[in-house]
Scaffold this active site. Structure first.
Site, PDB file in Angstrom:
ATOM      1  N   LYS A  27       6.864   7.978  -9.567  1.00  0.00           N
ATOM      2  CA  LYS A  27       8.169   7.399  -9.853  1.00  0.00           C
ATOM      3  C   LYS A  27       8.812   8.241 -10.968  1.00  0.00           C
ATOM      4  O   LYS A  27       8.295   8.296 -12.088  1.00  0.00           O
ATOM      5  CB  LYS A  27       7.968   5.954 -10.304  1.00  0.00           C
ATOM      6  CG  LYS A  27       9.229   5.180 -10.627  1.00  0.00           C
ATOM      7  CD  LYS A  27       8.809   3.753 -10.992  1.00  0.00           C
ATOM      8  CE  LYS A  27       9.990   2.868 -11.286  1.00  0.00           C
ATOM      9  NZ  LYS A  27       9.572   1.494 -11.618  1.00  0.00           N
TER      10      LYS A  27
ATOM     11  N   ASP B 288       9.844 -10.043 -14.080  1.00  0.00           N
ATOM     12  CA  ASP B 288      10.698  -9.650 -12.953  1.00  0.00           C
ATOM     13  C   ASP B 288      10.000  -9.941 -11.629  1.00  0.00           C
ATOM     14  O   ASP B 288       9.954  -9.114 -10.722  1.00  0.00           O
ATOM     15  CB  ASP B 288      11.057  -8.167 -13.049  1.00  0.00           C
ATOM     16  CG  ASP B 288      12.242  -7.804 -12.152  1.00  0.00           C
ATOM     17  OD1 ASP B 288      12.394  -6.611 -11.837  1.00  0.00           O
ATOM     18  OD2 ASP B 288      12.995  -8.715 -11.742  1.00  0.00           O
TER      19      ASP B 288
END
Length: 721
Positions: free
Chosen positions: A43, A140
């Protein structure tokens, strides 16, 4: 770094393979760790973020994600392997997860059964429990961050918003990060991140899985967050009118508006769910809402729905158009796997708590540059949903009726009085199979199901030639065979006994089995039996005599000693019959060499000694310890005496010696001595030997053939003076 660019190598280790996802903060690539030879997901932060005014905040989020995930050891958490910086861009190296995210499954299935929902929620809570245990809050939780790997198990990803509970406030950044539909009220109103906030998000996710929609929805994120702050999440039973009350109560417990009204953390919630699952009857597990096709408005949490259970006839036209899925969640993953990172489907919302500026070039994230008042007033104040009083009233009446009229029966004689043996995920049962056995189920997976369902059990292990190691051989309750659906009494202390395979029993041929002095060597057949061999072939007709191996000990064995093989493999052994019987031969008149050869031919040991014999010639046998014809066996000893012939001596010359001395010496040797006189005038020779017969130097036998002493004659001088 586009797909058209040449392959790149990061830090001389990670070779980029392809671009697999674009998110609001980063691009995700499939890569190969050339040092360890494994596929990973990398990422890499977007350039515009790395160079923008909020760089430090986003870098901190990247690094927090690495530190938070790396600190948690749990199979339901996506692992972070490495972090670094490449061309000024921070990157994370993460576990490459083959599978899809929960959002993908929601889009495919619409709604989930209670069984499917409980499994996903239980595994999510297990992962969060590990995070909460070390003080990490995810902040989240949403379907996009719940990955379902190709084995169907949950792996939680994206700990970019995670933070230690002791530091759980967002006031330092002045920004509220998260997905609006799943945000807990305290996070919106007070910027406070708590373990209970994660549980609130899990509860919203469960609500959506069961009903096919979130409880609060709006095109305006500001309106949406106000609903979370100022309205209670409706009970899921207002949509799923046939759902088990305990499941509805659990979802409500997770989604309570007040922090203190929720479970304390993931561990507490997981335990609560386990206790609820332990009491669920089979019908409750199978419940699933089948929403009518016209129900597409996701803004009304109490919109009516057509309710039924899997396998029941609900409405012919509805089933024809929308058949209920019957396969266990999740279905086979698509050809291109999803990784444990952000995807284009994510809808992370970024909302200013005070006054925020837009973050440029973030197509999938939203910044709301609107002042948000959390005191109940704003430019757009959300209206509350109609609670459908009639539906609620009917539901309450149904629960009261159940408690008053049937509660006692349900608890003491009905489904509440027993557990039902659940069906393993990897065991298929035919519709008409009344005795669907658990044989072949993977025990690790099934044990997790039993724990989730709260079914009491004990596990024993045994070997099996047909069931693979780690899989169920059989199950029983009170010594009677148990099948899928078998009842286990709650108030009779019954439990499910599961026998799990240790695989095919292996056995090792004792390494000392050919050592006749060892315990195994002395009784080889029993030794092989104790070692676990079931197919030992001993053909006594092939046994043989042995000079060295005692009777009953092993002569040969195949395979070799020390070999490990299956217990039912063929083992062939021959035994010793011990020394062979033989007959003592007639050795009379044989010479020493002839006797030795005759006895050695019969594997007899000749112990030969020699003696003088007055009758038997030298070299001939005088006697043996065993008579001719005696029964002996190999290895026996025979004493044999061989003649040295008659004993002889060479006479000394005694002439001139005193006669008396000579006579005494000869007699001592065993001779018979006679003395005769011989007249002499020489007085100096008086009493001395004048002559002897036989003369000195002659070899003379001590005895004759009859054993009589040999006679010696001495003549002695006698003086006349």
């Amino acid at each position: 770094m586009s797909e058209n660019e040449p392959t790149q190598l990061i830090e001389g280790r990670y070779r980029i393979v392809r671009n697999i996802a674009e998110g609001g903060m980063a691009t995700v690539y499939e890569a190969v760790d050339e040092r360890l030879g494994r596929t990973v997901a990398i990422k890499i932060m977007h350039t515009q973020l790395a160079q923008g005014p909020h760089r430090d905040q986003f870098v901190e989020r990247f690094r927090r994600e690495a530190n938070s995930a790396a600190a948690i050891a749990n199979p339901h958490i996506v692992q972070v392997y490495d972090t670094g910086e490449y061309n000024g861009l921070d990157f994370l190296v993460m576990e490459y997860v083959h599978g899809v995210n929960l959002r993908h499954e929601m889009n495919l299935q619409g709604t989930f059964s209670v069984r499917e929902t409980v499994r996903v929620i239980a595994e999510t809570l297990d992962g969060l429990a590990a995070a909460h245990r070390i003080g990490v809050v995810h902040r989240d939780i949403k379907p996009e961050n719940i990955l379902l790997n190709d084995r169907g198990h949950v792996q939680i990803t994206d700990f970019g918003l995670a933070k230690a509970a002791s530091q759980a406030t967002l006031s330092s950044t002045g920004m509220l990060l998260g997905t609006a539909a799943y945000l807990a009220p305290e996070m919106i109103e007070h910027n406070q991140a708590t373990p209970q906030g994660d549980l609130y998000s899990v509860g919203i996710m469960a609500w959506e899985m069961l009903t096919g929609k979130v409880p609060f929805d709006s095109d305006n994120p500001v309106t949406l967050v106000f609903k979370h702050v100022h309205e209670d999440v409706p009970p899921v039973s207002t949509v799923c009118t046939g759902i088990d009350p305990s499941i509805a109560a659990f979802v409500s417990h997770l989604t309570a508006r007040q922090v203190e009204a929720r479970p304390a953390d993931g561990m507490t919630a997981a335990e609560e769910l386990r206790q609820i699952a332990a009491k669920l009857p089979l019908e409750a597990w199978q419940y699933r809402l089948h929403a009518e096709s016209e129900i597409s408005d996701r803004t009304d949490a109490t919109a009516p729905a057509l309710v039924g259970r899997i396998g029941e006839s609900v409405h012919p036209s509805h089933i024809a158009d929308n058949p209920a899925p019957t396969s266990a969640m999740p279905p086979a993953p698509p050809a291109a796997p999803t990784t444990a990172l952000e995807t284009q489907a994510e809808r992370t919302q970024v909302m200013g708590v005070a006054q925020s500026t837009a973050v440029s070039d973030q197509p999938t994230d939203t910044v709301i540059p609107t002042e948000v008042h959390l005191d109940g007033e704003s430019a757009e104040k959300p209206s509350k949903h109609n609670r459908k009083p009639l539906v609620i009233a009917l539901t309450v009446l149904l629960i009261i009726a159940l408690a008053a009229g049937g509660g006692t029966w349900w608890w003491f004689a009905g489904p509440g009085s027993y557990w039902s043996v659940p069906q393993p995920e990897d065991v298929s049962c035919a519709a008409d199979d009344t005795e669907c056995a658990l044989t072949g189920a993977d025990w690790a997976t099934y044990e997790s199901l039993l724990k989730t369902a709260g079914v009491p059990y004990t596990m024993t292990q045994d070997y099996s030639d047909t069931v693979a190691e780690g899989h169920v051989i059989s199950a029983s309750v009170d010594a009677a065979d148990a099948y899928v659906g078998t009842h286990i009494g709650r108030r009779s202390d019954q439990q499910l006994t599961v026998v799990v395979s240790k695989g095919v029993r292996m056995a090792t041929i004792p390494s000392d089995i050919l050592d006749a002095t060892s315990a195994n060597g002395k009784d080889p057949l029993n030794a092989l039996k104790k070692a676990g061999f079931d197919k030992v072939t001993h053909d006594s007709s092939k046994d043989d005599y042995s000079l060295d191996v005692p009777e009953g000990a092993a002569l040969t064995i195949s395979p070799d000693p020390g070999t490990t093989l299956k217990h039912d493999s063929d083992v062939t052994i021959t035994l010793s019959k011990g020394p062979k019987p033989v007959t003592m031969p007639n050795v009379t008149d044989m010479t020493k060499d002839e006797v030795q050869s005759a006895l050695e031919e019969l594997n007899l040991t000749a112990n030969i000694t020699e003696e003088y014999d007055d009758k038997i010639a030298a070299g001939k046998v005088i006697s043996t310890s065993q008579e001719a014809g005696a029964q002996l066996k190999w290895g026996d000893s025979v004493d044999v005496v061989i003649s040295k012939g008659p004993e002889t001596i060479t006479l000394e010359n005694y002439v001139g010696q005193k006669a008396s001395t000579a006579k005494a010496a000869l007699e001592k040797l065993g001779f018979t001595v006679s003395v005769e006189s011989q007249i002499t005038v020489d007085s100096s020779k008086d009493k001395t030997v004048a002559s002897q017969n036989p003369v000195g130097g002659t070899v003379v036998r001590l005895r004759d053939a009859n054993g009589n002493p040999t006679a010696i004659t001495l003549k002695m001088y006698s003086s006349i003076f």
